[in-house]
Write a protein that holds these residues in place. Structure first.
Motif, PDB file in Angstrom:
ATOM      1  N   PHE A  81      -3.632   6.429  -6.640  1.00 36.58           N
ATOM      2  CA  PHE A  81      -3.827   8.281  -5.581  1.00 36.58           C
ATOM      3  C   PHE A  81      -2.259   8.905  -5.512  1.00 36.58           C
ATOM      4  CE2 PHE A  81      -8.198   6.577  -6.237  1.00 36.58           C
ATOM      5  CZ  PHE A  81      -8.771   7.515  -6.853  1.00 36.58           C
ATOM      6  N   LYS A  83      -2.711  10.986  -2.651  1.00 39.85           N
ATOM      7  CA  LYS A  83      -2.626  10.416  -0.714  1.00 39.85           C
ATOM      8  C   LYS A  83      -2.542   8.821  -1.140  1.00 39.85           C
ATOM      9  CE  LYS A  83      -5.801  14.022  -0.512  1.00 39.85           C
ATOM     10  NZ  LYS A  83      -7.726  14.151  -0.448  1.00 39.85           N
ATOM     11  N   TYR A  84      -2.708   8.590   0.002  1.00 36.95           N
ATOM     12  CA  TYR A  84      -2.653   7.547   0.649  1.00 36.95           C
ATOM     13  C   TYR A  84      -4.720   7.167   1.054  1.00 36.95           C
ATOM     14  CZ  TYR A  84       2.252   8.108   2.140  1.00 36.95           C
ATOM     15  OH  TYR A  84       3.109   8.373   2.590  1.00 36.95           O
ATOM     16  N   THR A  85      -4.609   5.831   0.233  1.00 34.74           N
ATOM     17  CA  THR A  85      -5.835   5.504  -0.155  1.00 34.74           C
ATOM     18  C   THR A  85      -6.180   3.719   0.152  1.00 34.74           C
ATOM     19  OG1 THR A  85      -5.444   4.856  -2.518  1.00 34.74           O
ATOM     20  CG2 THR A  85      -6.207   6.889  -1.793  1.00 34.74           C
ATOM     21  N   LEU A  86      -5.368   3.148   0.676  1.00 37.00           N
ATOM     22  CA  LEU A  86      -5.704   2.230   1.526  1.00 37.00           C
ATOM     23  C   LEU A  86      -6.725   2.084   2.527  1.00 37.00           C
ATOM     24  CD1 LEU A  86      -2.290   0.521   1.709  1.00 37.00           C
ATOM     25  CD2 LEU A  86      -3.770   0.395  -0.239  1.00 37.00           C
ATOM     26  N   TRP A  87      -7.626   1.035   2.383  1.00 38.37           N
ATOM     27  CA  TRP A  87      -8.777   1.160   3.388  1.00 38.37           C
ATOM     28  C   TRP A  87      -8.571   0.867   4.692  1.00 38.37           C
ATOM     29  CZ3 TRP A  87     -10.179  -1.644  -1.039  1.00 38.37           C
ATOM     30  CH2 TRP A  87     -10.681  -0.690  -2.447  1.00 38.37           C
ATOM     31  N   PRO A  88      -8.387   1.461   5.487  1.00 40.82           N
ATOM     32  CA  PRO A  88      -7.300   0.782   6.933  1.00 40.82           C
ATOM     33  C   PRO A  88      -8.181   0.098   8.115  1.00 40.82           C
ATOM     34  CG  PRO A  88      -9.034   2.863   6.953  1.00 40.82           C
ATOM     35  CD  PRO A  88      -9.255   2.825   5.631  1.00 40.82           C
ATOM     36  N   HIS A  89      -9.486  -0.333   7.305  1.00 42.37           N
ATOM     37  CA  HIS A  89     -10.268  -1.123   8.233  1.00 42.37           C
ATOM     38  C   HIS A  89      -9.997  -2.874   7.154  1.00 42.37           C
ATOM     39  CE1 HIS A  89     -12.734   0.016   5.520  1.00 42.37           C
ATOM     40  NE2 HIS A  89     -13.641  -1.269   5.149  1.00 42.37           N
ATOM     41  N   MET A  90      -9.358  -3.165   5.980  1.00 39.91           N
ATOM     42  CA  MET A  90      -8.989  -4.316   5.468  1.00 39.91           C
ATOM     43  C   MET A  90      -7.236  -4.113   5.410  1.00 39.91           C
ATOM     44  SD  MET A  90     -11.241  -3.925   2.191  1.00 39.91           S
ATOM     45  CE  MET A  90     -12.589  -3.056   1.601  1.00 39.91           C
ATOM     46  N   PHE A  98      -9.775  -7.135  -2.839  1.00 37.01           N
ATOM     47  CA  PHE A  98     -11.550  -6.429  -2.766  1.00 37.01           C
ATOM     48  C   PHE A  98     -12.503  -6.085  -4.606  1.00 37.01           C
ATOM     49  CE2 PHE A  98     -14.263  -2.215  -3.070  1.00 37.01           C
ATOM     50  CZ  PHE A  98     -15.317  -2.839  -2.161  1.00 37.01           C
ATOM     51  N   TYR A 130      -2.071  -4.673   8.428  1.00 35.88           N
ATOM     52  CA  TYR A 130      -2.684  -3.462   8.136  1.00 35.88           C
ATOM     53  C   TYR A 130      -2.363  -2.072   7.058  1.00 35.88           C
ATOM     54  CZ  TYR A 130      -6.799  -5.612  10.045  1.00 35.88           C
ATOM     55  OH  TYR A 130      -7.895  -7.216  10.632  1.00 35.88           O
ATOM     56  N   ALA A 132      -2.424   1.018   8.412  1.00 28.28           N
ATOM     57  CA  ALA A 132      -1.364   1.344   9.639  1.00 28.28           C
ATOM     58  C   ALA A 132      -0.236   0.863  10.025  1.00 28.28           C
ATOM     59  CB  ALA A 132      -2.069   1.539  10.971  1.00 28.28           C
ATOM     60  N   ARG A 146      -2.648  -3.200  -6.601  1.00 30.53           N
ATOM     61  CA  ARG A 146      -3.862  -2.857  -5.533  1.00 30.53           C
ATOM     62  C   ARG A 146      -4.524  -2.555  -7.641  1.00 30.53           C
ATOM     63  NH1 ARG A 146      -7.148   1.137  -2.003  1.00 30.53           N
ATOM     64  NH2 ARG A 146      -6.424   2.705  -3.092  1.00 30.53           N
TER      65      ARG A 146
END
Ligand SMILES: Nc1ncnc2c1ncn2[C@@H]1O[C@H](COP(=O)(O)OP(=O)(O)OP(=O)(O)O)[C@@H](O)[C@H]1O
Ligand SMILES: [Mg+2]
Lengths: 378, 291
Positions: A81, A83-90, A98, A130, A132, A146
């Motif tokens: 995508f 936008k940045y769409t990495l899941w922040p809590h992983m 995943f 992470y 972030a 991914r």
């Protein structure tokens, strides 16, 4: 064999067509760019392929089978995508793992695949970070990893680099190009940046206002844009109104050879690339009607060459156009151009667009042997 | 001298060139320090006085600290039958109301955040109405209805009226939390093969967990302390801790009773705050959000 086929694909939002009857096919291992101005329906087309948007009409086929009834999680596509769409809590590794985990792969294999895909995008050793803790470019590379790790039949990319600065954008584009060469994945890449499209794509699909204007190789798109929109949108182009007169094209006070079978009574447009406008020294033997006289309005230094903007009132009938339309010309770096200086131009190659129809190309035989711009002393 | 430098530099709009570092730090941090002292006086002062009173057996006027310390009033308070029944009742009631509220409100919040439906905005605002007007009048009119339904004086009645109180918080905080989760993150998960349920559990939920736990905590604590509704609907059979405290304070002018009960009432707050803090601060969550 074609991996992806779009057949009359149409999307209407509350009645308004946003994607209008788009048909194209992407061959196995081919890299196709969808290029067009903002809001022309590129993302919507891609989202219909990925399953995030329902098609109003038409079909999307992958390997010959319609995927319209499949939700995104069951389509053999993977998307990167804008936008940045990495899941922040992983962590990075968890983000990549995943989808593999959902496929029930054994742990050791997942770990190996994650390592491989991180190496592919040049981020080995980043697995415990992470999102972030990553820069924007690194995040998009992880997003690419991914998607690639799932070995999708079709990779979809929606302006993945447009949030990055210009330098990084070029670097990631080159890296993506190298990766694509290596793993030969079939991909559809959406962009509004023509340089990106020209440098990445095997073929480019130019879209405008929901319609597919042209699907062709970068070379052909540049050399023979099929519509006036593409001619104007891709690269630099001088578009000049013309009429047919005694079997010749008339542009204001000038005439040009016309193609043989032109349908009469049609508005004609002559399209000349700046590099096809030769700057020549005026010569008594040359027919004054074939050389265009112009006056330099602005010279822009672009490093290894100069872009010159010049008025050529003689080319226009319309007085207003004569005073406002500026010709785009390329000249060598050492070319001495000052504002207000006169200039003589010779169109060596041009396209004639009759109405809304496909263009006819004309190459002028060289009039005189050596009148290159560097020979001019002003 | 510093002040002069500061004043003159302020006057001509330049930064002080050689003002001592300490003075500059002080000036910069003065508002923060002032705020902290103010907060301490407002919050810690009364709390400290309550703590002191809870452990004081005698405390006469001019003394700055209690004259004799002891746990006498703790023994007396905890021995009371009414407190022994009220404390578990209050905790159980607050837990039940919080759970019920979560069961109703969280799906609603998700719907408010993700779906477009008619009257969405007015509906969302309507929850404000329960908190925007004086509660007392509302409770009295509800009590009239409850009386007809035989709910007055029952646990269900109290639970119901406390539930109404929690709606605003339990809908608004989670709604904005769910709205804060970018749809593209959910689409990306869907794209790699996750079902909608899995996307919710593994992607959306972890990202809203800090906000959700805050909402749950606030709901639990505010329900635990809720007295007006419990008083009007519950009396005389359902007596929660805050209601009991009112009656004890009203009937006996022994400050220590009030202080001890206050401390007991604070207990669940502190325990839950500690839990949430550890949960939100520790490990993956914090790192994921770059805290
Ligand atoms: N969910 C939607 N509802 C209504 N209109 C929409 C919706 N999504 C997109 N559109 C409209 O469809 C048109 C095409 O949108 P799309 O996102 O496909 O453009 P795009 O070519 O990707 O543009 P950009 O380069 O700016 O991303 C736009 O005019 C947009 O406003
Ligand atoms: Mg787009």
């Amino acid at each position: 064999m074609s991996t992806l086929e779009l057949i009359g694909l149409t999307k209407r939002f509350s009645g308004r067509p946003v994607v209008n009857d788009v048909s194209l096919s992407v061959a196995d291992g081919e890299f196709v760019c969808i290029l067009g101005p903002s809001g022309c329906g590129k993302s919507t087309t891609l989202r219909m392929i990925g399953g995030f948007e329902e098609a109003t009409q038409g079909d999307v086929r992958i390997d010959g089978a319609s995927v319209l009834d499949l939700p995104p999680n069951r389509r053999p596509t993977a998307m990167v995508f804008q936008k940045y769409t990495l899941w922040p809590h992983m962590r990075v590794a968890e983000n990549i793992a995943f989808g593999l985990g959902l496929r029930g792969l054994p742990r050791t294999e997942i770990e190996r695949e994650v390592k491989q895909s991180l190496a592919l995008v040049g981020l080995s050793g980043y697995d415990r970070r992470y999102p972030a803790q990553l820069s924007g470019g690194e995040q998009q590379r992880v997003a690419l990893a991914r998607a690639l790790v799932l070995k999708p039949k079709l990779l979809l990319l929606d302006e993945p680099f447009s949030n990055l600065d210009a330098l990084l954008r070029v670097r990631l584009r080159e890296e993506l190009h190298a990766i694509q060469r290596r793993i030969q994945i079939t991909a559809v890449f959406v962009t509004h940046d023509q340089e990106e499209a020209l440098s990445l794509a095997d073929r480019i699909a130019v879209m405008n206002a929901g319609r597919l204007e042209q699907l062709d190789t970068p070379d052909q798109i540049y050399a023979r844009p099929r519509t006036l929109f593409v001619a104007d949108f891709i690269g630099q182009m001088n578009l000049l109104p013309a009429t047919l007169e005694d079997g010749r094209l008339r542009l204001g006070r000038h005439v040009l050879p016309a193609p043989e079978r032109l349908p009469g009574n049609m508005p004609l447009t002559v399209a000349v690339r700046p590099e096809d406008l030769a700057v020549v020294a005026p010569n008594r033997e040359t027919d004054p009607g074939t050389l265009w006289q112009a006056r330099i309005d602005q010279a822009i230094d672009l490093g290894h060459y100069r872009k010159i903007l010049a008025f050529a009132p003689g080319l226009f009938v319309d007085a207003q156009a004569a005073g406002t339309v500026r010709l785009k010309i390329y000249a060598p770096k050492h070319f001495n151009a000052r504002e207000g200086d006169p200039l003589w131009l010779r169109p060596d190659r041009y396209l004639v667009y009759p109405g809304g129809m496909a263009p006819i190309e004309i190459r002028q035989p060289l009039v005189a042997a050596d009148h290159s711009a560097s020979a001019i002393v002003m | 001298m510093t002040a002069d430098v500061l004043v003159s530099s302020l006057a001509d709009g330049r930064a002080p060139r050689r003002a001592p570092a300490l003075a500059r730090t002080l000036v910069r941090q003065a508002p923060g320090v002032f705020f902290l002292v103010f907060l301490a006086i407002i919050v810690i002062g009364p709390m400290l006085s309550v703590v002191l009173w809870a452990f004081a057996e005698t405390w006469w006027y001019p003394a700055l600290v209690p004259n004799t310390w002891g746990l006498k009033y703790w023994g007396e308070t905890l021995a009371r039958a009414d407190i022994r029944s009220a404390l578990p009742l209050s905790i159980g009631l607050a837990a039940a109301v919080t759970a019920l509220s979560a069961a109703i409100c969280l799906p609603a919040a998700y719907a408010f955040a993700r779906l477009r439906f008619p009257f969405r905005q007015p509906l969302l605002l309507s929850f404000l109405a329960t908190n925007a007007f004086p509660r007392f009048g509302l409770y009295v009119s509800i009590a009239v209805v409850f009386f007809k339904l035989d709910l007055v004086g029952t646990l269900q009645g109290v639970a119901l009226i406390q539930l109404v109180n929690t709606l605003l918080l339990m809908i608004w905080i989670p709604t904005s939390a769910f709205q804060g989760v970018d749809r593209a993150l959910e689409e990306a998960a869907l794209d790699v093969g996750a079902s909608r349920l899995r996307v919710f559990i593994q992607i959306t939920l972890p990202m809203v967990l800090p906000a959700l736990s805050a909402a749950l905590l606030l709901t639990f604590v505010s329900t635990f302390y809720e007295a007006q509704g419990a008083l009007i609907i519950g009396i005389p059979r359902v007596v929660t801790m805050p209601v009991l405290m009112y009656s004890i304070i009203n009937s006996q002018v022994i400050v220590q009773y009030g202080a001890v009960i206050s401390l007991i009432l604070w207990l669940p707050s502190f325990v839950l705050l500690g839990l949430v803090q550890r949960f939100v601060r520790g490990g993956t969550m914090a790192a994921g959000f770059g805290v």
